[in-house]
Design a protein around this motif. Structure first.
Motif, PDB file in Angstrom:
ATOM      1  N   GLU A 113     -10.126  -0.663  -0.974  1.00 36.19           N
ATOM      2  CA  GLU A 113      -9.727  -1.232   0.323  1.00 36.19           C
ATOM      3  C   GLU A 113      -8.437  -0.556   0.764  1.00 36.19           C
ATOM      4  OE1 GLU A 113      -8.011  -5.466   0.790  1.00 36.19           O
ATOM      5  OE2 GLU A 113     -10.174  -5.748   0.778  1.00 36.19           O
ATOM      6  N   SER A 114      -8.424  -0.044   1.980  1.00 38.19           N
ATOM      7  CA  SER A 114      -7.192   0.590   2.459  1.00 38.19           C
ATOM      8  C   SER A 114      -6.144  -0.483   2.744  1.00 38.19           C
ATOM      9  CB  SER A 114      -7.460   1.442   3.693  1.00 38.19           C
ATOM     10  OG  SER A 114      -8.039   0.644   4.694  1.00 38.19           O
ATOM     11  N   THR A 115      -4.880  -0.097   2.772  1.00 44.39           N
ATOM     12  CA  THR A 115      -3.768  -1.028   3.002  1.00 44.39           C
ATOM     13  C   THR A 115      -2.942  -0.494   4.183  1.00 44.39           C
ATOM     14  OG1 THR A 115      -2.083   0.096   1.663  1.00 44.39           O
ATOM     15  CG2 THR A 115      -3.651  -1.311   0.474  1.00 44.39           C
ATOM     16  N   ASN A 117      -0.149   0.584   4.063  1.00 39.18           N
ATOM     17  CA  ASN A 117       0.621   1.730   3.574  1.00 39.18           C
ATOM     18  C   ASN A 117      -0.341   2.882   3.308  1.00 39.18           C
ATOM     19  OD1 ASN A 117       2.152   3.576   2.152  1.00 39.18           O
ATOM     20  ND2 ASN A 117       3.248   2.040   0.964  1.00 39.18           N
ATOM     21  N   LYS A 122      -6.077  -0.105  -2.524  1.00 40.44           N
ATOM     22  CA  LYS A 122      -6.251  -1.306  -3.344  1.00 40.44           C
ATOM     23  C   LYS A 122      -7.664  -1.286  -3.933  1.00 40.44           C
ATOM     24  CE  LYS A 122      -6.114  -6.347  -2.609  1.00 40.44           C
ATOM     25  NZ  LYS A 122      -6.013  -7.380  -1.581  1.00 40.44           N
ATOM     26  N   SER A 168      -3.409  -1.858  -7.224  1.00 41.03           N
ATOM     27  CA  SER A 168      -2.966  -1.040  -6.082  1.00 41.03           C
ATOM     28  C   SER A 168      -2.373   0.244  -6.634  1.00 41.03           C
ATOM     29  CB  SER A 168      -1.884  -1.771  -5.272  1.00 41.03           C
ATOM     30  OG  SER A 168      -2.456  -2.752  -4.461  1.00 41.03           O
ATOM     31  N   SER A 242      -3.028  -9.788   0.157  1.00 39.80           N
ATOM     32  CA  SER A 242      -4.273  -9.272   0.730  1.00 39.80           C
ATOM     33  C   SER A 242      -4.112  -7.811   1.152  1.00 39.80           C
ATOM     34  CB  SER A 242      -4.729 -10.127   1.917  1.00 39.80           C
ATOM     35  OG  SER A 242      -3.872  -9.943   3.019  1.00 39.80           O
ATOM     36  N   ASP A 243      -2.873  -7.378   1.341  1.00 34.22           N
ATOM     37  CA  ASP A 243      -2.598  -5.970   1.664  1.00 34.22           C
ATOM     38  C   ASP A 243      -2.298  -5.140   0.414  1.00 34.22           C
ATOM     39  OD1 ASP A 243      -2.969  -6.258   4.366  1.00 34.22           O
ATOM     40  OD2 ASP A 243      -0.859  -6.650   4.804  1.00 34.22           O
ATOM     41  N   GLY A 244      -2.424  -5.771  -0.770  1.00 31.56           N
ATOM     42  CA  GLY A 244      -2.216  -5.034  -2.012  1.00 31.56           C
ATOM     43  C   GLY A 244      -0.778  -4.963  -2.475  1.00 31.56           C
ATOM     44  N   ALA A 266       1.809  -2.185  -2.436  1.00 32.64           N
ATOM     45  CA  ALA A 266       1.635  -1.506  -1.147  1.00 32.64           C
ATOM     46  C   ALA A 266       2.801  -1.750  -0.197  1.00 32.64           C
ATOM     47  CB  ALA A 266       0.325  -1.965  -0.500  1.00 32.64           C
ATOM     48  N   CYS A 267       3.567  -2.827  -0.424  1.00 28.67           N
ATOM     49  CA  CYS A 267       4.696  -3.138   0.473  1.00 28.67           C
ATOM     50  C   CYS A 267       5.877  -2.189   0.247  1.00 28.67           C
ATOM     51  CB  CYS A 267       5.180  -4.566   0.249  1.00 28.67           C
ATOM     52  SG  CYS A 267       3.923  -5.795   0.567  1.00 28.67           S
ATOM     53  N   CYS A 270       6.285   1.144   2.438  1.00 27.54           N
ATOM     54  CA  CYS A 270       5.318   1.112   3.532  1.00 27.54           C
ATOM     55  C   CYS A 270       6.040   1.315   4.865  1.00 27.54           C
ATOM     56  CB  CYS A 270       4.590  -0.228   3.547  1.00 27.54           C
ATOM     57  SG  CYS A 270       3.428  -0.399   4.906  1.00 27.54           S
TER      58      CYS A 270
END
Length: 301
Positions: A113-115, A117, A122, A168, A242-244, A266-267, A270
């Motif tokens: 799953e893309s994030t 960032n 993910k 991630s 949910s965004d990894g 991912a945060c 980013c």
């Protein structure tokens, strides 16, 4: 050898209680036993059936769920059951016989799953894979995770964040996701399916992320900090997960009204994280805690 710790978790069914462990006791397999005869392959379940109020035992991943007969209330016996499970495991008691665990491979699916960032993808599994979250920024740091150690052997892997049911991965710019995603997804899927350790049993304690350690840290905070943590847990963490990624409370300065947080997964790094911090999290805390918060900043932003 890592020590097993049990925490009692209520469920939506008041006859069933989950006894959650700080490490996995089955390799992504689930077992349900309705009586002591059915439990022949599980010495742990057999032990529990000696308790007269035990109706059914369910063992999976990092927990044991027990259904009771009406003759008792869980409040009267759950601590005793938790102690019994903990003592049994810490004495080296067998959970499931090898003959039962080897019968079949559990089918594992992993999707990519893309994030937000662009450097992070993910990889989500259909099973819980860890009991706490972990971040590794180099192969040296990954000693506590056999999976992360192996992933760092891919030259394009920069950092790894593992939470509940996903991994991630942050890549170096040398590679494009379209060229490496399938290879990584298949590697992670095969690794989990073969029942290999994701992290070592002592990892959460060593990294100070076990449930008890986090509870103790929380209890040591001042009231304002607790309020901030509760808002982050309820309103922010589900969205960033949910965004990894993850956001971790670090500190609150009552004089400057400044909140410091750590961005993970991912945060971290980013492009949109500064905007999210300022227009999202900072505004939310100012609104929900008027006069107490002026600024939110990431210590790694």
């Amino acid at each position: 050898m890592s020590t097993f710790k049990v925490s009692v978790q209520e469920t939506s069914n008041n006859t069933i209680v989950k006894f959650e462990l700080n490490q996995f006791i089955t390799q992504h397999q689930s077992f349900e036993f309705n009586n002591i005869d059915e439990a022949k392959v599980s010495p742990l379940a057999q032990q529990l059936f000696y308790l007269p109020f035990v109706k059914k035992v369910y063992i999976s991943g990092n927990f044991v769920a027990v259904e009771r007969y009406e003759i008792v209330e869980w409040n009267d016996v759950q601590d005793e059951v938790a102690e019994q499970i903990e003592a049994y495991l810490n004495d080296g008691g067998l959970v499931i016989e090898a003959s039962a665990t080897g019968r079949k491979k559990v089918p594992i699916t992993v999707y990519a799953e893309s994030t937000p960032n662009p450097s992070v993808m993910k990889f989500v599994a259909n099973k819980k894979i860890v009991t706490a979250l972990f971040e590794f920024t180099s192969i040296d740091d990954a000693k506590l995770s056999p999976l992360a150690t192996e992933l760092f052997h891919f030259p394009f892997v920069k950092s790894i964040f593992i939470d509940e049911n996903y991994v991630s991965i942050t890549k170096y710019d040398m590679a494009e996701w379209q060229d490496i995603t399938i290879e990584l997804r298949e590697f992670i899927r095969s690794y989990i399916e073969n029942g290999k350790d994701i992290v070592s049993p002592e990892a959460s304690t060593t990294q100070q992320t076990s449930t008890k350690q986090l509870d103790d840290k929380y209890e040591a905070l001042d009231d304002t900090s607790k309020e901030i943590v509760n808002i982050l847990e309820e309103y922010v963490k589900p969205a960033v997960a949910s965004d990894g990624g993850n956001i971790q409370f670090i500190s609150y300065d009552a004089d400057t009204k400044n909140v410091s947080v750590l961005l993970q997964g991912a945060c971290s790094g980013c492009p949109s994280s500064t905007y999210t911090l300022k227009s999202g999290i900072e505004n939310m805390l100012k609104e929900m805690m008027p006069g107490k918060v002026e600024m939110v900043e990431a210590i790694n932003g």
